[in-house]
Design a protein around this motif. Sequence first.
Motif, PDB file in Angstrom:
ATOM      1  N   THR A  72       0.858  -1.186   0.000  1.00 35.94           N
ATOM      2  CA  THR A  72       0.000   0.000   0.000  1.00 35.94           C
ATOM      3  C   THR A  72       0.897   1.240   0.000  1.00 35.94           C
ATOM      4  O   THR A  72       2.103   1.137   0.211  1.00 35.94           O
ATOM      5  CB  THR A  72      -0.903   0.029   1.249  1.00 35.94           C
ATOM      6  OG1 THR A  72      -0.073   0.201   2.398  1.00 35.94           O
ATOM      7  CG2 THR A  72      -1.740  -1.236   1.375  1.00 35.94           C
ATOM      8  N   PRO A  73       0.316   2.430  -0.167  1.00 40.90           N
ATOM      9  CA  PRO A  73       1.118   3.660  -0.141  1.00 40.90           C
ATOM     10  C   PRO A  73       1.660   4.020   1.248  1.00 40.90           C
ATOM     11  O   PRO A  73       2.397   4.989   1.386  1.00 40.90           O
ATOM     12  CB  PRO A  73       0.152   4.747  -0.622  1.00 40.90           C
ATOM     13  CG  PRO A  73      -0.954   4.034  -1.294  1.00 40.90           C
ATOM     14  CD  PRO A  73      -1.044   2.687  -0.653  1.00 40.90           C
ATOM     15  N   ASN A  74       1.332   3.255   2.261  1.00 36.36           N
ATOM     16  CA  ASN A  74       1.804   3.513   3.615  1.00 36.36           C
ATOM     17  C   ASN A  74       3.340   3.546   3.629  1.00 36.36           C
ATOM     18  O   ASN A  74       3.977   2.597   3.175  1.00 36.36           O
ATOM     19  CB  ASN A  74       1.278   2.404   4.536  1.00 36.36           C
ATOM     20  CG  ASN A  74       1.728   2.551   5.968  1.00 36.36           C
ATOM     21  OD1 ASN A  74       2.883   2.859   6.247  1.00 36.36           O
ATOM     22  ND2 ASN A  74       0.807   2.311   6.876  1.00 36.36           N
ATOM     23  N   PRO A  75       3.945   4.618   4.162  1.00 35.46           N
ATOM     24  CA  PRO A  75       5.410   4.732   4.173  1.00 35.46           C
ATOM     25  C   PRO A  75       6.116   3.557   4.861  1.00 35.46           C
ATOM     26  O   PRO A  75       7.200   3.143   4.424  1.00 35.46           O
ATOM     27  CB  PRO A  75       5.676   6.038   4.920  1.00 35.46           C
ATOM     28  CG  PRO A  75       4.422   6.822   4.762  1.00 35.46           C
ATOM     29  CD  PRO A  75       3.309   5.816   4.695  1.00 35.46           C
ATOM     30  N   ASP A  76       5.525   3.012   5.917  1.00 31.68           N
ATOM     31  CA  ASP A  76       6.140   1.867   6.601  1.00 31.68           C
ATOM     32  C   ASP A  76       6.156   0.637   5.696  1.00 31.68           C
ATOM     33  O   ASP A  76       7.144  -0.101   5.639  1.00 31.68           O
ATOM     34  CB  ASP A  76       5.400   1.542   7.900  1.00 31.68           C
ATOM     35  CG  ASP A  76       5.567   2.629   8.953  1.00 31.68           C
ATOM     36  OD1 ASP A  76       6.589   3.355   8.896  1.00 31.68           O
ATOM     37  OD2 ASP A  76       4.681   2.749   9.814  1.00 31.68           O
ATOM     38  N   ILE A  77       5.048   0.408   4.996  1.00 36.87           N
ATOM     39  CA  ILE A  77       4.957  -0.736   4.069  1.00 36.87           C
ATOM     40  C   ILE A  77       5.955  -0.536   2.927  1.00 36.87           C
ATOM     41  O   ILE A  77       6.691  -1.459   2.569  1.00 36.87           O
ATOM     42  CB  ILE A  77       3.526  -0.873   3.506  1.00 36.87           C
ATOM     43  CG1 ILE A  77       2.539  -1.095   4.630  1.00 36.87           C
ATOM     44  CG2 ILE A  77       3.462  -1.915   2.414  1.00 36.87           C
ATOM     45  CD1 ILE A  77       2.147  -2.488   4.925  1.00 36.87           C
ATOM     46  N   LEU A  78       5.987   0.675   2.359  1.00 34.83           N
ATOM     47  CA  LEU A  78       6.919   0.940   1.260  1.00 34.83           C
ATOM     48  C   LEU A  78       8.366   0.791   1.725  1.00 34.83           C
ATOM     49  O   LEU A  78       9.216   0.320   0.965  1.00 34.83           O
ATOM     50  CB  LEU A  78       6.680   2.332   0.672  1.00 34.83           C
ATOM     51  CG  LEU A  78       5.367   2.499  -0.101  1.00 34.83           C
ATOM     52  CD1 LEU A  78       5.185   3.942  -0.543  1.00 34.83           C
ATOM     53  CD2 LEU A  78       5.306   1.552  -1.286  1.00 34.83           C
ATOM     54  N   SER A  80       9.375  -1.330   4.006  1.00 36.25           N
ATOM     55  CA  SER A  80       9.601  -2.777   4.061  1.00 36.25           C
ATOM     56  C   SER A  80       9.866  -3.336   2.673  1.00 36.25           C
ATOM     57  O   SER A  80      10.750  -4.181   2.488  1.00 36.25           O
ATOM     58  CB  SER A  80       8.393  -3.490   4.666  1.00 36.25           C
ATOM     59  OG  SER A  80       8.220  -3.120   6.003  1.00 36.25           O
ATOM     60  N   LYS A  96       5.085   2.996  -6.735  1.00 33.56           N
ATOM     61  CA  LYS A  96       4.346   4.189  -6.278  1.00 33.56           C
ATOM     62  C   LYS A  96       3.409   4.695  -7.370  1.00 33.56           C
ATOM     63  O   LYS A  96       2.265   5.061  -7.087  1.00 33.56           O
ATOM     64  CB  LYS A  96       5.321   5.288  -5.856  1.00 33.56           C
ATOM     65  CG  LYS A  96       6.049   4.963  -4.568  1.00 33.56           C
ATOM     66  CD  LYS A  96       7.090   6.021  -4.251  1.00 33.56           C
ATOM     67  CE  LYS A  96       7.947   5.614  -3.066  1.00 33.56           C
ATOM     68  NZ  LYS A  96       9.053   6.556  -2.840  1.00 33.56           N
TER      69      LYS A  96
END
Length: 141
Positions: A72-78, A80, A96
């Motif tokens: 997802t666009p979530n910075p934490d996920i990106l 990872s 992105k």
Amino acid sequence: LDNESISSSSVGAASHSVIRGDAPKRNLGLSAMFDELADLQKQSALEKLDEWRAYTYTIVASRLRQLEFEVTPNPDILGSVRSIRGFGSGVMEKIKQFLATGTCEKLNELKVDPARVAAQNLTEIWGVGPNTASKLVNRGY
């Protein structure tokens, strides 16, 4: 219980959100985009680097399908995802773009590039493979 209903909060700290060995249906659109990029690069390779790009996109698509979480666009996920081997700045930019628009610029460019379209059309002739087609296009045919 099905795999989607299992969560770490419902089963305990030792469980995973998805049981390994299952074929999760996450990141399929994203991995399909990288598969398509790989196919376009491979089928109409006009430069030596195109073969490596195709290889990289194939690896990225495979790794995306194996992730145990949805990208997802979530910075934490990106973050990872960025830490996975093979997921450099170029791949992350494409991810992105896909998350924001459902496609990426590179894919659209490859689909309409006249030289690549010509190479793909030449491969429809019996006996003309991707290597011969790319040589013909590079010679101006």
